[in-house]
Design a protein around this motif. Structure first.
Motif, PDB file in Angstrom:
ATOM      1  N   THR A 222       0.821  -1.207   0.000  1.00 26.60           N
ATOM      2  CA  THR A 222       0.000   0.000   0.000  1.00 26.60           C
ATOM      3  C   THR A 222       0.856   1.260   0.000  1.00 26.60           C
ATOM      4  OG1 THR A 222      -0.095   0.124   2.413  1.00 26.60           O
ATOM      5  CG2 THR A 222      -1.770  -1.219   1.315  1.00 26.60           C
ATOM      6  N   ALA A 223       0.206   2.382  -0.274  1.00 25.81           N
ATOM      7  CA  ALA A 223       0.926   3.660  -0.266  1.00 25.81           C
ATOM      8  C   ALA A 223       1.495   3.945   1.115  1.00 25.81           C
ATOM      9  CB  ALA A 223      -0.014   4.785  -0.699  1.00 25.81           C
ATOM     10  N   GLY A 225       2.524   1.775   3.276  1.00 27.99           N
ATOM     11  CA  GLY A 225       3.708   0.952   3.450  1.00 27.99           C
ATOM     12  C   GLY A 225       4.908   1.492   2.706  1.00 27.99           C
ATOM     13  N   VAL A 226       4.678   2.031   1.511  1.00 31.18           N
ATOM     14  CA  VAL A 226       5.763   2.596   0.710  1.00 31.18           C
ATOM     15  C   VAL A 226       6.375   3.801   1.413  1.00 31.18           C
ATOM     16  CG1 VAL A 226       6.299   3.790  -1.444  1.00 31.18           C
ATOM     17  CG2 VAL A 226       4.820   1.766  -1.470  1.00 31.18           C
ATOM     18  N   VAL A 227       5.527   4.598   2.063  1.00 35.17           N
ATOM     19  CA  VAL A 227       5.996   5.818   2.729  1.00 35.17           C
ATOM     20  C   VAL A 227       6.631   5.515   4.078  1.00 35.17           C
ATOM     21  CG1 VAL A 227       5.251   7.986   3.780  1.00 35.17           C
ATOM     22  CG2 VAL A 227       4.324   7.286   1.569  1.00 35.17           C
ATOM     23  N   ALA A 228       6.064   4.559   4.822  1.00 36.11           N
ATOM     24  CA  ALA A 228       6.458   4.336   6.212  1.00 36.11           C
ATOM     25  C   ALA A 228       7.916   3.912   6.373  1.00 36.11           C
ATOM     26  CB  ALA A 228       5.541   3.281   6.844  1.00 36.11           C
ATOM     27  N   VAL A 229       8.380   2.975   5.567  1.00 33.08           N
ATOM     28  CA  VAL A 229       9.736   2.452   5.752  1.00 33.08           C
ATOM     29  C   VAL A 229      10.806   3.512   5.481  1.00 33.08           C
ATOM     30  CG1 VAL A 229      11.408   0.729   5.003  1.00 33.08           C
ATOM     31  CG2 VAL A 229       8.994   0.089   5.288  1.00 33.08           C
ATOM     32  N   PRO A 230      10.776   4.217   4.327  1.00 32.66           N
ATOM     33  CA  PRO A 230      11.778   5.278   4.122  1.00 32.66           C
ATOM     34  C   PRO A 230      11.680   6.376   5.177  1.00 32.66           C
ATOM     35  CG  PRO A 230      10.694   4.723   2.055  1.00 32.66           C
ATOM     36  CD  PRO A 230       9.909   4.052   3.144  1.00 32.66           C
ATOM     37  N   LEU A 231      10.452   6.702   5.595  1.00 31.20           N
ATOM     38  CA  LEU A 231      10.288   7.728   6.617  1.00 31.20           C
ATOM     39  C   LEU A 231      10.969   7.315   7.912  1.00 31.20           C
ATOM     40  CD1 LEU A 231       9.013  10.356   7.637  1.00 31.20           C
ATOM     41  CD2 LEU A 231       6.920   9.062   8.132  1.00 31.20           C
ATOM     42  N   SER A 232      10.831   6.044   8.265  1.00 29.91           N
ATOM     43  CA  SER A 232      11.470   5.545   9.486  1.00 29.91           C
ATOM     44  C   SER A 232      12.984   5.645   9.400  1.00 29.91           C
ATOM     45  CB  SER A 232      11.052   4.089   9.731  1.00 29.91           C
ATOM     46  OG  SER A 232       9.663   3.977   9.957  1.00 29.91           O
ATOM     47  N   VAL A 233      13.529   5.305   8.252  1.00 31.13           N
ATOM     48  CA  VAL A 233      14.981   5.365   8.066  1.00 31.13           C
ATOM     49  C   VAL A 233      15.477   6.803   8.209  1.00 31.13           C
ATOM     50  CG1 VAL A 233      16.864   5.011   6.431  1.00 31.13           C
ATOM     51  CG2 VAL A 233      15.044   3.310   6.618  1.00 31.13           C
ATOM     52  N   VAL A 234      14.760   7.753   7.622  1.00 32.20           N
ATOM     53  CA  VAL A 234      15.147   9.169   7.701  1.00 32.20           C
ATOM     54  C   VAL A 234      15.096   9.654   9.151  1.00 32.20           C
ATOM     55  CG1 VAL A 234      14.483  11.518   7.081  1.00 32.20           C
ATOM     56  CG2 VAL A 234      14.446   9.706   5.349  1.00 32.20           C
ATOM     57  N   ILE A 235      14.027   9.307   9.858  1.00 28.19           N
ATOM     58  CA  ILE A 235      13.884   9.730  11.255  1.00 28.19           C
ATOM     59  C   ILE A 235      15.039   9.199  12.092  1.00 28.19           C
ATOM     60  CG2 ILE A 235      12.494   9.446  13.344  1.00 28.19           C
ATOM     61  CD1 ILE A 235      10.017   9.438  11.547  1.00 28.19           C
ATOM     62  N   LEU A 236      15.382   7.927  11.893  1.00 28.48           N
ATOM     63  CA  LEU A 236      16.468   7.320  12.662  1.00 28.48           C
ATOM     64  C   LEU A 236      17.820   7.950  12.315  1.00 28.48           C
ATOM     65  CD1 LEU A 236      15.341   3.590  12.443  1.00 28.48           C
ATOM     66  CD2 LEU A 236      15.398   5.011  14.504  1.00 28.48           C
ATOM     67  N   ALA A 237      18.013   8.273  11.052  1.00 30.87           N
ATOM     68  CA  ALA A 237      19.277   8.888  10.638  1.00 30.87           C
ATOM     69  C   ALA A 237      19.442  10.271  11.272  1.00 30.87           C
ATOM     70  CB  ALA A 237      19.327   9.002   9.111  1.00 30.87           C
ATOM     71  N   VAL A 238      18.377  11.056  11.273  1.00 28.68           N
ATOM     72  CA  VAL A 238      18.424  12.387  11.888  1.00 28.68           C
ATOM     73  C   VAL A 238      18.681  12.261  13.390  1.00 28.68           C
ATOM     74  CG1 VAL A 238      17.076  14.449  12.439  1.00 28.68           C
ATOM     75  CG2 VAL A 238      16.939  13.441  10.152  1.00 28.68           C
ATOM     76  N   GLY A 239      18.006  11.303  14.023  1.00 28.44           N
ATOM     77  CA  GLY A 239      18.206  11.092  15.454  1.00 28.44           C
ATOM     78  C   GLY A 239      19.632  10.683  15.768  1.00 28.44           C
ATOM     79  N   ARG A 240      20.209   9.889  14.887  1.00 25.42           N
ATOM     80  CA  ARG A 240      21.592   9.432  15.084  1.00 25.42           C
ATOM     81  C   ARG A 240      22.570  10.612  15.027  1.00 25.42           C
ATOM     82  NH1 ARG A 240      22.640   4.240  16.909  1.00 25.42           N
ATOM     83  NH2 ARG A 240      24.646   3.501  16.173  1.00 25.42           N
ATOM     84  N   LEU A 241      22.344  11.505  14.071  1.00 28.41           N
ATOM     85  CA  LEU A 241      23.227  12.670  13.928  1.00 28.41           C
ATOM     86  C   LEU A 241      23.105  13.602  15.124  1.00 28.41           C
ATOM     87  CD1 LEU A 241      22.719  13.500  10.136  1.00 28.41           C
ATOM     88  CD2 LEU A 241      24.755  12.533  11.218  1.00 28.41           C
ATOM     89  N   ARG A 242      21.879  13.914  15.525  1.00 26.05           N
ATOM     90  CA  ARG A 242      21.678  14.817  16.649  1.00 26.05           C
ATOM     91  C   ARG A 242      22.037  14.168  17.979  1.00 26.05           C
ATOM     92  NH1 ARG A 242      15.970  18.008  15.389  1.00 26.05           N
ATOM     93  NH2 ARG A 242      16.687  19.067  13.483  1.00 26.05           N
ATOM     94  N   GLY A 243      22.009  12.858  18.014  1.00 22.92           N
ATOM     95  CA  GLY A 243      22.295  12.154  19.255  1.00 22.92           C
ATOM     96  C   GLY A 243      23.757  12.082  19.605  1.00 22.92           C
ATOM     97  N   ARG A 244      24.616  12.618  18.756  1.00 20.17           N
ATOM     98  CA  ARG A 244      26.052  12.584  19.028  1.00 20.17           C
ATOM     99  C   ARG A 244      26.446  13.553  20.129  1.00 20.17           C
ATOM    100  NH1 ARG A 244      28.446  12.474  12.803  1.00 20.17           N
ATOM    101  NH2 ARG A 244      27.765  10.339  12.288  1.00 20.17           N
ATOM    102  N   ARG A 245      25.607  14.538  20.371  1.00 21.44           N
ATOM    103  CA  ARG A 245      25.913  15.506  21.430  1.00 21.44           C
ATOM    104  C   ARG A 245      25.757  14.873  22.813  1.00 21.44           C
ATOM    105  NH1 ARG A 245      21.816  20.124  19.710  1.00 21.44           N
ATOM    106  NH2 ARG A 245      20.591  18.207  19.447  1.00 21.44           N
TER     107      ARG A 245
END
Length: 271
Positions: A222-223, A225-245
């Motif tokens: 479904t649409a 499902g197509v959106v959810a997985v990439p969105l999750s990856v982006v959220i985790l990547a941003v959290g990883r970068l900001r979490g270095r502090r």
């Protein structure tokens, strides 16, 4: 702080409400009557209250030893006797309300609660600490569907996704308390793996949950499902970068955000 407020804070209110909302939302997709929805929500909430209160009751001594002022039982704001009574009452209420969904659903709910209580009673301090989360979350959809008008077991992909999400929740939930837990002798699987590895496992499980929810249902993805997985990856990547502090909770907050995405997808595909 009054006793009622302290008691409410001791039940782990946010996780209890979150699980209740998810279960009730899933029940909506099964064609339940308004009364049936109330029965599901009330039974799940009562069960979650019993788990939360039991957790704080059994951990009171350890929490007090590390100065956890945010724990009313450990801080002596609410008596252990009152919390014990509340725990027993909530557990009995959960079982009684589950009967409104039928014998099969009740049996499944009792198994999920026994699994969660086992975590409180000691599994949390072992290498198998993730197992109760996987079992209890994995069987939650079964409690909902078995009590539906056309009672049936949920598809295997939905059970697997719920179990994966529960496992991710375990790692994400424990990460902020790793040091305090370790100081009091609680060495669950996340403690043995360490903070960095646990954060990675939680993130991986959260993304895998989204993949299972996207490809599990019959038919094309479904649409959502197509959106959810990439969105999750982006959220985790941003959290990883900001979490270095130093002292940042961005990584943990990102995991929570992905969990929200997974829950939304779970509700959509759960239909």
């Amino acid at each position: 702080m009054g006793r009622i407020e302290a008691l409410a804070r001791s039940c782990h209110p946010l996780p209890s409400l979150a699980v209740t909302v998810v279960a009730t939302a899933l029940a909506v997709t099964t064609g339940r009557s308004p009364g049936g929805l109330v029965a599901v929500g009330a039974a799940v909430l009562a069960g979650q209250l019993s788990v939360g209160w039991l957790n704080d009751l059994l951990d009171a001594g350890r929490d007090a030893s590390v100065g956890r002022k945010d724990k009313p039982v450990a801080a002596g704001v609410v008596s252990r006797k009152l919390v014990l009574i509340a725990t027993i009452a909530a557990a009995a209420t959960a079982v009684g309300l589950s009967l409104l969904s039928g014998a099969d659903a009740t049996l499944v709910h009792v198994v999920t609660l026994c699994s969660a209580w086992a975590y409180d009673f000691g599994l949390k301090a072992t290498a198998f600490s993730v197992v109760p989360y996987a079992v209890s979350f994995g069987l939650l959809p079964a409690f909902v569907t078995l009590g539906a008008p056309d009672g049936h077991w949920p598809p295997s992909w939905l059970i697997a996704a719920a179990a994966l999400l529960g496992s991710a929740a375990h790692f994400a939930n424990v990460i902020p308390d790793l040091e305090d837990d370790a100081a009091t002798g609680v060495l669950g699987l996340p403690h043995r793996l360490g903070k960095a590895a646990s954060a990675g496992v939680a993130a991986a499980l959260a993304v895998i949950t989204g993949v299972v929810l996207a490809v599990g249902p019959p038919g094309p993805v479904t649409a959502a499902g197509v959106v959810a997985v990439p969105l999750s990856v982006v959220i985790l990547a941003v959290g990883r970068l900001r979490g270095r502090r130093a002292g940042s909770r961005a990584n943990f907050n990102a995991l929570l955000a992905v969990a929200v995405v997974d829950v939304a997808l779970l509700i959509i595909t759960g239909a």
